[in-house]
Write a protein that holds these residues in place. Structure first.
Motif: not given
Length: 332
Positions: A171-184, A187-196, A305-308
């Motif tokens: 969601h557009p109001d997520f903080n970093l922890d929420q974003l990282n948790s959803m991606l983790a 199987g996706l990392s914080q770097t993947d999340m920032i790229a996506l 590319i790696q994240a996608m």
């Protein structure tokens, strides 16, 4: 594109291949040139359809890109988001979080599927999930972003429910922890999340998705202090109070029709439209990555590319939970 690009792509392909071997039995069925024997021209067929749609309207780019994200995030990359609701089932596409998905995304996949199936040897050989994956790569490239080899071999899912969407999209109001948790969880990392997140370098947002940041952020600060002041004023002009809810604005204020790393420059300048975007720069854990990619487009492209590729492996269907749909919008 010069030879260095192709060398980088080849090295990246080798690296991604190693990851694939380690990523489990479901995604292990994916490989480049999966349709080499059954439908060898499939990528060109899809690309021609996508290019024709792109020439009709730029909306095709963000529409297809969002469709891919919303599909993979919910129940894996299985084209379940394209299924239409029936009297007995409300499908994913009719969940409130998916109602803003643009029709051009669905139309692109459906037309590409029809074009593929019009070739006798390809008929009913290529999944809607793979067509969406190829189309996503193609719209990114058409908008000036990187082109990359796609892994194919997905099958289409046999379930699509609105209930399955709950809690599975950022969601557009997520903080970093929420974003990282959803991606983790995928199987996706914080770097993947920032790229996506850079997918928001193209596309549009309705005003109500960020209006709290420009009118009623907090008691002491009606405007979110992390927002660039000039940009906040600009947003207020485009999205006045009680604005028509159908009004949408560009998410990238600088190069809205180009897929590029300007997204990160915007964050550095305080021009991230959503809280979930600006936090990538305001949180020290992700700030360095944003700074790096704001000035290094090659590093960003490689990470994207790696994240996608990793996202495309999420929830790949195997066993009895899959088939190849005759019609992307309904189950066989």
């Amino acid at each position: 594109m010069g030879g260095s690009y192709f060398r980088t792509t080849n090295l990246l392909s080798l690296f991604l291949g190693v990851i694939l071997l380690l990523s489990g039995p479901a995604s292990a069925q994916l490989r480049q040139n999966y349709y080499a024997k059954t439908c060898p021209d499939v990528e060109n067929i899809v690309r021609r359809v996508v290019t024709a749609k792109f020439k009709q309207t730029f909306v095709t780019v963000p529409a297809v890109l969002r469709l891919f994200f919303h599909d993979c995030f919910v129940s894996g990359c299985d084209a379940s988001v394209i299924i239409a609701s029936t009297p007995g089932n409300t499908a994913e596409k009719d969940h409130p979080d998916n109602l803003s998905l643009a029709g051009d995304g669905f139309d692109t996949v459906i037309k590409a599927k029809a074009a593929v199936d019009a070739v006798p040897r390809c008929r009913n050989k290529v999944s809607c999930a793979d067509i969406l994956t190829m189309a996503t790569r193609d719209v990114i490239s058409l908008a000036g972003g990187p082109s990359y080899p796609v892994e194919l071999g997905r099958l289409d899912g046999l379930s699509s429910t609105a209930a399955s969407v709950n809690g599975n999209l950022p969601h557009p109001d997520f903080n970093l922890d929420q974003l990282n948790s959803m991606l983790a969880k995928r199987g996706l990392s914080q770097t993947d999340m920032i790229a996506l997140s850079a997918a928001h370098t193209v596309g549009f947002s309705h005003c109500d998705k960020f209006s709290n940041r420009i009118y009623n952020f907090s008691g002491q600060n009606p405007v979110d202090p992390t927002l660039n002041k000039q940009y906040a004023t600009q947003l207020q002009g485009m999205c006045p109070r009680k604005v028509d809810p159908r009004i949408a604005i560009d998410m990238d204020p600088t190069t809205p029709r180009k897929f590029d790393n300007a997204y990160y420059n915007n964050l550095v300048q305080g021009k991230g439209l959503f809280t979930s975007e600006q936090v990538l720069f305001t949180d020290r854990r992700s700030k360095n990555t944003v700074n790096t990619w704001s000035s290094d487009s090659k590093a960003f492209n490689a990470a994207f590319i790696q994240a996608m590729t990793k996202l495309g492996r999420v929830g790949v269907k195997t066993g009895k939970k899959k088939n190849i749909r005759f019609d992307c919008g309904r189950f066989n």
